[in-house]
Design an enzyme around this catalytic site. Structure first.
Site: not given
Length: 509
Positions: A280, A338, A384
């Site tokens: 990430e 995301k 994440c």
């Protein structure tokens, strides 16, 4: 007198109140979570909790006791959330004493429903005590479902994660997640740990349940590891410091480190169709729009696909936390934004009147998506925090061949947080029947098969490269097909069975 009651009798009188006892029981229950895995404590904690709820004397008192248990449980289970504040103590020193207690305060409310369900049952005979266990387990599942979706959702500290310990037994015990997800594991845990409330017969019934549970798991994994594809995945774990410097020399040094690790990964992987993964936000360049950065990657990787964490500037001018797929010198071949952002860390929820996220935060993407990158199997990206959300991580209309979770757990140091995150992410593989590749900045990085079997790992606080073959996916699982609907049905009918036992109990009174 039970061992828990004997221990309570030794506590100073001013701390003997049942609210304090339920708080202490919550603390004890938390040591069953990863990475401690002291599961046997639950077989003493749950009956003790159910006994105290039964004699609460009123529904308000029962709700208070349930909240106290939940507060103790989550306070210990979530203490790691203070680590980012400690890392940035110069700015957020004031939040250090409040972060974990405030989050524990909020999540403790999810224990009120199970507490009220138990209080509603008179435990005057065996049927009544069995009803209490069933209602507690079913309500706990429904409460976990609410925790996943209400107030942006925070599905953490679920009891089902207690079984993710290493070894063949741990692997066997997580297999029911393929049917009902982590929620079914929680349901079975609450039932098995609560049955001793019935005395010797309850202990025997708990042993039988555990034996059947383990038998199912061993049977499901008896064929051994899943077969491997021909694709080699190379994971970069650079172990960059956080928050890191944003000066030009520091960003250039970071970029050179990314390229050097990529070259080293390809050299180690040898010949064959390889996939290189960066964690990430590993790229300091905006890969979707920065042609020079993509050319630099191509100079090292050639036409090998590189799936890299990168910020992305969308057409509407909003900033996204993204995964960008680069292949050769041309434009980016695919990207994913995301969509489950971290509240207050990456964005401020709409129901908060003040915008408290630094820099205005990110804009969420449209939702789960399968990327089709030329030359490699279709992939379902997760960034994440997204990996902790069971049942909503894949596109149901376009099932991927594997899952990829890129993350940066360096913010949480060497606390329980990264271990709990890894355990929960591992369960996503079992639930979906898909291999999952986990690449983090500072560990734990891993290649995990579709049964949850860990094929290789790179531990915390280490810089390095992990290389492994991508496992073959299983056929879609019941949980993969029906998602959290299956879990809700299991929780609901467990409560229905509890009501039936309650009726029997009342008839026998």
């Amino acid at each position: 007198m039970s061992p828990i009651d004997q221990l309570a009798a030794r506590v100073p009188r001013r701390l003997r109140g049942e609210a304090w006892q339920c708080f202490a029981l919550g603390l004890l229950a938390a040591v069953a979570l990863p990475p401690f895995y002291l599961l046997p404590v639950l077989w003493f904690v749950v009956p003790a909790l159910l006994t105290r709820l039964a004699r609460a004397g009123g529904w308000r008192r029962a709700a208070w006791l349930g909240w106290c248990f939940g507060f103790g449980f989550n306070l210990l289970g979530l203490f790691w959330v203070t680590e980012p504040m400690l890392i940035m103590a110069s700015n957020f020193w004031w939040a250090v004493p409040f972060a974990a207690p405030a989050l524990a305060f909020a999540t403790a409310f999810y224990m009120i429903l199970p507490a009220l369900a138990v209080f509603a049952v008179p435990q005057r005979n065996q049927a009544g005590r069995l009803a209490a266990v069933l209602l507690f387990a079913g309500a706990l599942v429904l409460s976990n479902l609410a925790q996943e979706f209400l107030f942006t959702g925070f599905p953490w500290n679920y009891w089902g994660a207690d079984w993710t310990f290493a070894g063949r037994l741990g692997l066997a015990m997580i297999q029911p997640a393929a049917i009902g997800g982590i929620f079914l594991l929680t349901l079975l845990t609450a039932l098995a740990a609560g049955l001793p409330l019935l005395g010797r017969r309850g202990w025997a019934a708990s042993a039988v349940l555990l034996a059947l549970w383990a038998g199912f798991g061993f049977a499901r994994t008896s064929a051994g590891p899943a077969p491997l594809t021909r694709y080699t995945v190379a994971l970069l774990q650079p172990d960059f410091a956080v928050p890191g410097s944003f000066t030009q020399p520091a960003l250039q040094a970071r970029w050179r480190r990314d390229l050097a690790l990529t070259r080293e990964a390809l050299d180690k992987a040898g010949k064959g169709p390889n996939i290189v993964v960066w964690p990430e936000t590993a790229s300091p360049a905006l890969l979707q729009t920065d042609a020079a950065a993509r050319a630099a990657i191509a100079a090292v990787a050639g036409n090998t696909p590189v799936l890299a964490g990168s910020f992305r500037l969308a057409a509407d001018g909003s900033m996204r936390n993204s995964l960008v797929a680069v292949e050769g010198k041309g434009p980016a071949v695919a990207w994913y934004d995301k969509w489950k952002l971290v509240p207050f860390g990456e964005y401020t929820p709409a129901w908060i009147p003040l915008k408290v996220t630094p820099g205005g935060g990110f804009t969420p993407g449209p939702g789960p998506r399968t990327l089709h990158v030329p030359g490699i199997p279709s992939v379902g990206p997760l960034i994440c925090y997204e990996s902790i959300f069971p049942g909503i991580i894949t596109d149901p209309k376009d099932r991927p061949a594997w899952l990829l979770n890129i993350s940066d757990n360096a913010w949480f140091g060497d606390t329980t947080g990264p271990y709990q995150d890894f355990a929960t992410t591992r369960l996503r593989a079992v639930e979906e029947g898909l291999p999952i590749v986990v690449d983090t900045n500072s560990g734990i990085s891993a290649v995990i098969g579709p049964h949850g079997r860990v094929a290789g790992t790179l531990g915390l606080d280490r810089a390095g490269i992990l290389i492994g073959k991508l496992p073959v996916a299983l056929p879609v699982t019941p949980f993969g097909r029906f998602s959290v609907t299956m879990s809700g049905i299991l929780g609901f009918y467990t409560m229905v069975l509890g009501v039936v036992c309650l009726i029997v109990s009342i008839t026998l009174m």
